[in-house]
Enzyme design. Structure first.
Site, short mmCIF file in Angstrom:
data_model
loop_
_atom_site.label_atom_id
_atom_site.label_comp_id
_atom_site.label_asym_id
_atom_site.label_seq_id
_atom_site.Cartn_x
_atom_site.Cartn_y
_atom_site.Cartn_z
N ASP A 24 4.61 2.86 0.76
CA ASP A 24 5.28 4.02 0.21
C ASP A 24 4.35 5.62 0.68
OD1 ASP A 24 6.50 2.18 -0.96
OD2 ASP A 24 5.73 2.18 -2.86
N LYS B 28 8.76 8.59 -7.80
CA LYS B 28 10.17 7.27 -7.43
C LYS B 28 10.18 5.65 -8.41
CE LYS B 28 8.19 3.24 -5.59
NZ LYS B 28 8.32 2.03 -6.16
N PRO C 143 1.78 5.62 -15.14
CA PRO C 143 0.63 4.52 -15.40
C PRO C 143 -0.01 4.57 -13.72
CG PRO C 143 2.89 3.78 -15.73
CD PRO C 143 3.34 5.86 -15.24
N GLY D 14 5.21 0.46 -10.39
CA GLY D 14 5.84 0.70 -9.34
C GLY D 14 6.19 1.72 -9.53
N LEU D 15 6.14 2.98 -9.91
CA LEU D 15 6.55 4.16 -9.56
C LEU D 15 5.90 5.07 -8.69
CD1 LEU D 15 6.75 5.27 -13.42
CD2 LEU D 15 8.33 4.56 -12.01
N SER E 106 2.47 8.32 -3.97
CA SER E 106 2.54 10.40 -3.93
C SER E 106 1.77 11.31 -4.20
CB SER E 106 3.66 9.85 -5.70
OG SER E 106 4.05 11.28 -5.42
N GLY F 257 0.05 0.90 -11.31
CA GLY F 257 0.97 -0.26 -11.70
C GLY F 257 1.70 -0.30 -11.84
N GLY G 216 3.13 6.03 -7.78
CA GLY G 216 1.89 7.69 -8.27
C GLY G 216 0.65 7.23 -7.51
N GLY G 217 0.17 6.35 -6.76
CA GLY G 217 -0.98 6.83 -5.72
C GLY G 217 -0.75 7.04 -5.16
#
Length: 284
Positions: free
Chosen positions: A138, A13, A96, A100-101, A106, A98, A103-104
């Protein structure tokens, strides 16, 4: 019959806008943000087992199994439903840590929706989103699967339809510590709240990230990426970083920007989406 094996995306995101409007008594910050998905992310393979074992591979460097959001999501789903089914879970990690996308978060959402399908639980999206909130603010937007205006700590969601440019996303090679950003005394915490309608009416040209000045100061590597990108295209930080994204009208422009990229920065192109590819995959 429920599926016995699923291969599902866990998309990235972007925060197209991020305002910090206050700080609560419990230390959490009140936010207003716009979430949008990308057609790029991790992939999670889920297989049903004949026993109650939850097995995740491969291990993530520096993350114990008990701290891994995939394992935590699977355990939470079992606790909430009383099922004792097991699963083999294999993560192909592209986003990656940490960055800001999301990932965890999602990965956790894909685990919840994937195991709900795999185990034949048939829980509602409302229930799965509520479970996801216990794992992180998130997670619910990934569970619900639509671009959204978010308020509170990011959990109060209203679906929106955003423009869908091409993005070039750059990771400058540092890990941003989110708690350090939110503890920084210089962080803006008093942006006046705006309505969703006003935010959308203003459009992308008016959007900003309140964390960006603080992250620039704390992480010179992020500042260098921002300066380089902003000379070439509208660009900003996502979340608390470290990733920075540039918005481009055409895929060919994204390709040209990637070709210019200085050596040593990890970057990729992706298309903005209003519907999560996770939900497209589950529908298929």
């Amino acid at each position: 019959m429920p599926d016995t094996r699923l291969v599902l995306p866990a998309p990235a995101k972007l925060n197209r806008l991020l305002h910090i409007t206050g700080r609560r008594a419990d230390g959490y910050h009140e936010l207003q943000t716009l979430f949008q998905f990308l057609d790029h992310g991790d992939t999670l393979s889920l297989g049903r087992r004949d026993d109650d074992t939850l097995h995740l591979s491969p291990a993530l460097a520096g993350v114990t199994a008990d701290d891994n959001l995939i394992v935590r999501a699977a355990r939470l789903l079992r606790e909430a439903t009383g099922t004792r089914q097991g699963a083999d879970l294999h993560l192909t990690k592209r986003l990656p840590l940490g960055g800001g996308l999301g990932g965890g978060s999602s990965d956790a959402a894909t685990t919840l929706l994937g195991l709900d399908r795999l185990w034949g639980l048939d829980l509602s999206l409302d229930t799965l989103a509520e479970l996801g909130l216990a794992l992180g603010a998130d997670v619910p937007v990934f569970v619900r699967g639509h671009a959204a205006w978010a308020e509170g700590v990011g959990e109060r969601l209203t679906p929106v339809t955003l423009d869908t440019p091409w993005f070039v996303v750059v990771h400058p090679g540092v890990t941003v510590a989110t708690p350090a950003v939110f503890r920084a005394p210089e962080l803006t915490r008093d942006t006046p709240p705006i309505t969703m309608a006003r935010a959308l009416q203003g459009g992308a040209a008016s959007w900003r990230n309140d964390c960006e000045p603080t992250v620039r100061t704390l992480y010179p590597e992020v500042a260098r990426v921002l300066d380089w990108l902003q000379d070439r295209a509208p660009s900003m930080l996502t979340g608390t970083g470290a990733c920075v994204f540039a918005s481009l009208d055409r895929e060919v422009d994204a390709d040209a920007l990637l070709a210019e990229m200085p050596a040593g920065w990890h970057a990729f192109k992706a298309h903005g989406l209003n519907r999560s590819p996770l939900h497209d995959a589950l529908d298929r």
